[in-house]
Motif scaffolding. Structure first.
Motif, PDB file in Angstrom:
ATOM      1  N   VAL A 185      11.193   3.691  10.355  1.00 53.11           N
ATOM      2  CA  VAL A 185      11.731   4.848   9.631  1.00 53.11           C
ATOM      3  C   VAL A 185      13.024   4.477   8.917  1.00 53.11           C
ATOM      4  O   VAL A 185      13.208   4.791   7.730  1.00 53.11           O
ATOM      5  CB  VAL A 185      11.971   6.020  10.602  1.00 53.11           C
ATOM      6  CG1 VAL A 185      12.675   7.170   9.872  1.00 53.11           C
ATOM      7  CG2 VAL A 185      10.666   6.505  11.198  1.00 53.11           C
ATOM      8  N   VAL A 186      13.934   3.815   9.636  1.00 43.82           N
ATOM      9  CA  VAL A 186      15.209   3.419   9.042  1.00 43.82           C
ATOM     10  C   VAL A 186      14.979   2.470   7.868  1.00 43.82           C
ATOM     11  O   VAL A 186      15.648   2.563   6.831  1.00 43.82           O
ATOM     12  CB  VAL A 186      16.116   2.766  10.100  1.00 43.82           C
ATOM     13  CG1 VAL A 186      17.352   2.142   9.460  1.00 43.82           C
ATOM     14  CG2 VAL A 186      16.537   3.795  11.144  1.00 43.82           C
ATOM     15  N   GLY A 187      14.023   1.552   8.017  1.00 45.72           N
ATOM     16  CA  GLY A 187      13.717   0.635   6.920  1.00 45.72           C
ATOM     17  C   GLY A 187      13.230   1.361   5.680  1.00 45.72           C
ATOM     18  O   GLY A 187      13.623   1.026   4.548  1.00 45.72           O
ATOM     19  N   LEU A 188      12.395   2.374   5.874  1.00 44.72           N
ATOM     20  CA  LEU A 188      11.906   3.155   4.737  1.00 44.72           C
ATOM     21  C   LEU A 188      13.035   3.932   4.063  1.00 44.72           C
ATOM     22  O   LEU A 188      13.136   3.972   2.835  1.00 44.72           O
ATOM     23  CB  LEU A 188      10.810   4.112   5.204  1.00 44.72           C
ATOM     24  CG  LEU A 188       9.499   3.468   5.662  1.00 44.72           C
ATOM     25  CD1 LEU A 188       8.581   4.513   6.298  1.00 44.72           C
ATOM     26  CD2 LEU A 188       8.785   2.801   4.487  1.00 44.72           C
ATOM     27  N   LEU A 189      13.899   4.544   4.886  1.00 43.75           N
ATOM     28  CA  LEU A 189      15.014   5.298   4.322  1.00 43.75           C
ATOM     29  C   LEU A 189      15.995   4.377   3.599  1.00 43.75           C
ATOM     30  O   LEU A 189      16.539   4.743   2.539  1.00 43.75           O
ATOM     31  CB  LEU A 189      15.738   6.067   5.440  1.00 43.75           C
ATOM     32  CG  LEU A 189      14.951   7.226   6.075  1.00 43.75           C
ATOM     33  CD1 LEU A 189      15.732   7.825   7.224  1.00 43.75           C
ATOM     34  CD2 LEU A 189      14.618   8.292   5.034  1.00 43.75           C
ATOM     35  N   PHE A 190      16.225   3.186   4.155  1.00 41.55           N
ATOM     36  CA  PHE A 190      17.118   2.241   3.493  1.00 41.55           C
ATOM     37  C   PHE A 190      16.520   1.775   2.166  1.00 41.55           C
ATOM     38  O   PHE A 190      17.233   1.593   1.180  1.00 41.55           O
ATOM     39  CB  PHE A 190      17.389   1.045   4.401  1.00 41.55           C
ATOM     40  CG  PHE A 190      18.440   0.108   3.864  1.00 41.55           C
ATOM     41  CD1 PHE A 190      19.769   0.496   3.822  1.00 41.55           C
ATOM     42  CD2 PHE A 190      18.096  -1.153   3.396  1.00 41.55           C
ATOM     43  CE1 PHE A 190      20.749  -0.360   3.317  1.00 41.55           C
ATOM     44  CE2 PHE A 190      19.060  -2.010   2.892  1.00 41.55           C
ATOM     45  CZ  PHE A 190      20.397  -1.615   2.850  1.00 41.55           C
TER      46      PHE A 190
ATOM     47  N   LEU B 168       8.789  12.715   5.165  1.00 37.53           N
ATOM     48  CA  LEU B 168       7.814  11.782   4.608  1.00 37.53           C
ATOM     49  C   LEU B 168       8.035  10.369   5.138  1.00 37.53           C
ATOM     50  O   LEU B 168       7.065   9.631   5.369  1.00 37.53           O
ATOM     51  CB  LEU B 168       7.892  11.798   3.078  1.00 37.53           C
ATOM     52  CG  LEU B 168       7.434  13.095   2.397  1.00 37.53           C
ATOM     53  CD1 LEU B 168       7.556  12.978   0.885  1.00 37.53           C
ATOM     54  CD2 LEU B 168       5.988  13.441   2.783  1.00 37.53           C
ATOM     55  N   ALA B 169       9.289   9.982   5.363  1.00 36.70           N
ATOM     56  CA  ALA B 169       9.564   8.663   5.937  1.00 36.70           C
ATOM     57  C   ALA B 169       8.982   8.556   7.339  1.00 36.70           C
ATOM     58  O   ALA B 169       8.368   7.542   7.702  1.00 36.70           O
ATOM     59  CB  ALA B 169      11.073   8.414   5.962  1.00 36.70           C
ATOM     60  N   PHE B 170       9.144   9.601   8.136  1.00 34.37           N
ATOM     61  CA  PHE B 170       8.569   9.599   9.490  1.00 34.37           C
ATOM     62  C   PHE B 170       7.047   9.579   9.443  1.00 34.37           C
ATOM     63  O   PHE B 170       6.406   8.875  10.241  1.00 34.37           O
ATOM     64  CB  PHE B 170       9.046  10.828  10.266  1.00 34.37           C
ATOM     65  CG  PHE B 170      10.359  10.646  10.964  1.00 34.37           C
ATOM     66  CD1 PHE B 170      10.458   9.862  12.097  1.00 34.37           C
ATOM     67  CD2 PHE B 170      11.509  11.257  10.491  1.00 34.37           C
ATOM     68  CE1 PHE B 170      11.663   9.693  12.751  1.00 34.37           C
ATOM     69  CE2 PHE B 170      12.723  11.096  11.127  1.00 34.37           C
ATOM     70  CZ  PHE B 170      12.808  10.313  12.264  1.00 34.37           C
ATOM     71  N   ILE B 171       6.457  10.349   8.539  1.00 35.10           N
ATOM     72  CA  ILE B 171       5.000  10.414   8.458  1.00 35.10           C
ATOM     73  C   ILE B 171       4.422   9.070   8.025  1.00 35.10           C
ATOM     74  O   ILE B 171       3.428   8.596   8.584  1.00 35.10           O
ATOM     75  CB  ILE B 171       4.576  11.542   7.502  1.00 35.10           C
ATOM     76  CG1 ILE B 171       4.924  12.905   8.106  1.00 35.10           C
ATOM     77  CG2 ILE B 171       3.075  11.470   7.212  1.00 35.10           C
ATOM     78  CD1 ILE B 171       4.759  14.067   7.149  1.00 35.10           C
ATOM     79  N   VAL B 172       5.030   8.434   7.033  1.00 31.40           N
ATOM     80  CA  VAL B 172       4.566   7.112   6.599  1.00 31.40           C
ATOM     81  C   VAL B 172       4.723   6.103   7.735  1.00 31.40           C
ATOM     82  O   VAL B 172       3.858   5.241   7.943  1.00 31.40           O
ATOM     83  CB  VAL B 172       5.345   6.651   5.349  1.00 31.40           C
ATOM     84  CG1 VAL B 172       5.020   5.203   5.017  1.00 31.40           C
ATOM     85  CG2 VAL B 172       5.011   7.550   4.163  1.00 31.40           C
ATOM     86  N   ALA B 173       5.815   6.221   8.499  1.00 34.88           N
ATOM     87  CA  ALA B 173       6.032   5.317   9.638  1.00 34.88           C
ATOM     88  C   ALA B 173       4.933   5.479  10.690  1.00 34.88           C
ATOM     89  O   ALA B 173       4.551   4.510  11.355  1.00 34.88           O
ATOM     90  CB  ALA B 173       7.402   5.572  10.263  1.00 34.88           C
ATOM     91  N   MET B 174       4.419   6.698  10.843  1.00 36.18           N
ATOM     92  CA  MET B 174       3.328   6.926  11.797  1.00 36.18           C
ATOM     93  C   MET B 174       2.093   6.124  11.400  1.00 36.18           C
ATOM     94  O   MET B 174       1.415   5.538  12.253  1.00 36.18           O
ATOM     95  CB  MET B 174       3.001   8.415  11.873  1.00 36.18           C
ATOM     96  CG  MET B 174       4.104   9.271  12.456  1.00 36.18           C
ATOM     97  SD  MET B 174       3.701  11.046  12.377  1.00 36.18           S
ATOM     98  CE  MET B 174       5.311  11.775  12.671  1.00 36.18           C
ATOM     99  N   PHE B 175       1.781   6.111  10.115  1.00 35.50           N
ATOM    100  CA  PHE B 175       0.668   5.295   9.638  1.00 35.50           C
ATOM    101  C   PHE B 175       0.943   3.807   9.883  1.00 35.50           C
ATOM    102  O   PHE B 175       0.062   3.062  10.317  1.00 35.50           O
ATOM    103  CB  PHE B 175       0.444   5.525   8.136  1.00 35.50           C
ATOM    104  CG  PHE B 175      -0.277   6.784   7.796  1.00 35.50           C
ATOM    105  CD1 PHE B 175      -1.655   6.876   7.901  1.00 35.50           C
ATOM    106  CD2 PHE B 175       0.415   7.897   7.348  1.00 35.50           C
ATOM    107  CE1 PHE B 175      -2.330   8.029   7.578  1.00 35.50           C
ATOM    108  CE2 PHE B 175      -0.242   9.075   7.021  1.00 35.50           C
ATOM    109  CZ  PHE B 175      -1.622   9.139   7.129  1.00 35.50           C
TER     110      PHE B 175
END
Length: 289
Positions: free
Chosen positions: A77-82, A176-183
């Motif tokens: 999640v942090v990687g996506l947000l960064f 959306l970052a959390f949801i993508v991380a779930m995938f």
């Protein structure tokens, strides 16, 4: 649907031997740390500054020493947000600067963990311990066993976009970052080539799913009579709590039927155990095995 209704219907007396938070190490001790780290991610993204970035980095950094699946999920999640902060750095330099502080603090917290990890891999007993954890090996996409969850994630993502795109863009981005991380975590073995206890990803995603659902329900309630929605939600919570209490009471004094249904073994299994193990493996005379 039937399983969901049974969870809310108090008179279904399915016996259970313990509540979710009854295990001391996980989740009773780990869950508060995980929930706090999730909260700090939301706080940081809503108000990106040095102080929130440092506290968010520290809280997420503690997950390295808390639970394996928690830190993997939050790091994704942090990687996506960064990554989003990098793409928007020209239009939102303050967020990018704060995200850099976040990542820096997180990196500092991770150094002892990875140092111990690589030292552990050099120990003679490390391969045996890893095998006992039951890893799954292979570069494959996980689909058939979790496709229903993919559908749920897609519904949550689409719903978040519909209800939040014009009201709370920062919250939409985090969701959306959390949801993508779930995938991603379901298929992280595509990159690593192995995964340990993939069924534990449920523990990581469940709190976030509940947060998203309740947030969307709150937005939906604005379009209806809030009193009616509040009454419905309180009744649902009441039924759920009552259901769990009934389960525990049933387990404390289970009926014969419940014991036979839930804690019995088929006769062929007992026959096989008696024939193959007791008669073949155990000594005929008393001794120490």
């Amino acid at each position: 649907l039937s399983g969901t209704l049974k969870n809310f219907y108090p008179l279904v007396n399915t016996p259970i031997d313990r509540g979710f938070l009854s295990k001391m190490i996980d989740p009773l001790l780990t869950f508060p740390i995980y929930i706090f780290s999730l909260m700090m991610i939301f706080v940081f993204w809503k108000d990106p500054k040095k102080s929130t970035a440092v506290f968010a980095g520290m809280s997420v950094g503690l997950l390295f020493y808390t639970y394996w699946h928690y830190w993997i999920f939050t790091i994704v999640v942090v990687g996506l947000l960064f990554g989003i902060a990098i793409l928007r750095r020209e239009n939102d330099p303050i967020r990018f600067r704060a995200a850099s502080y976040f990542l820096g603090v997180l990196t500092i917290f991770s150094i002892p963990y990875f140092t111990n990890y690589f030292l552990f891999l050099g120990l003679p007993g490390a391969p045996d311990w890893i095998q006992k954890m039951g890893p799954e090996y292979g570069h494959y996409f996980r689909f058939f066993s979790v496709w229903k969850y993919y559908v749920l994630y897609a519904i949550l993502g689409l719903s978040s976009y519909i209800f939040l795109k014009n009201k709370s863009k920062w919250l939409l981005t985090v969701f959306l970052a959390f949801i993508v991380a779930m995938f991603i975590v379901w298929n992280i073995q595509i990159i690593t080539g192995f995964i340990i206890a993939p069924d534990h990803w449920y523990l990581s995603s469940s709190p976030v799913i509940l947060i998203i659902i309740w947030s969307l329900l709150y937005e939906i309630s604005k379009k209806f009579n809030r009193t009616a929605v509040s009454i419905f939600l309180f009744l649902a919570i009441g039924f759920l709590c009552t259901k769990k209490v009934v389960n525990i009471i049933e387990f404390l004094g289970p009926s014969d039927k419940a014991l036979q249904t839930s804690y019995s073994t088929a006769k062929p299994n007992l026959y096989s155990f008696d024939k193959n193990l007791i008669n073949s493996s155990l000594k005929s005379n008393p001794g120490i095995l």
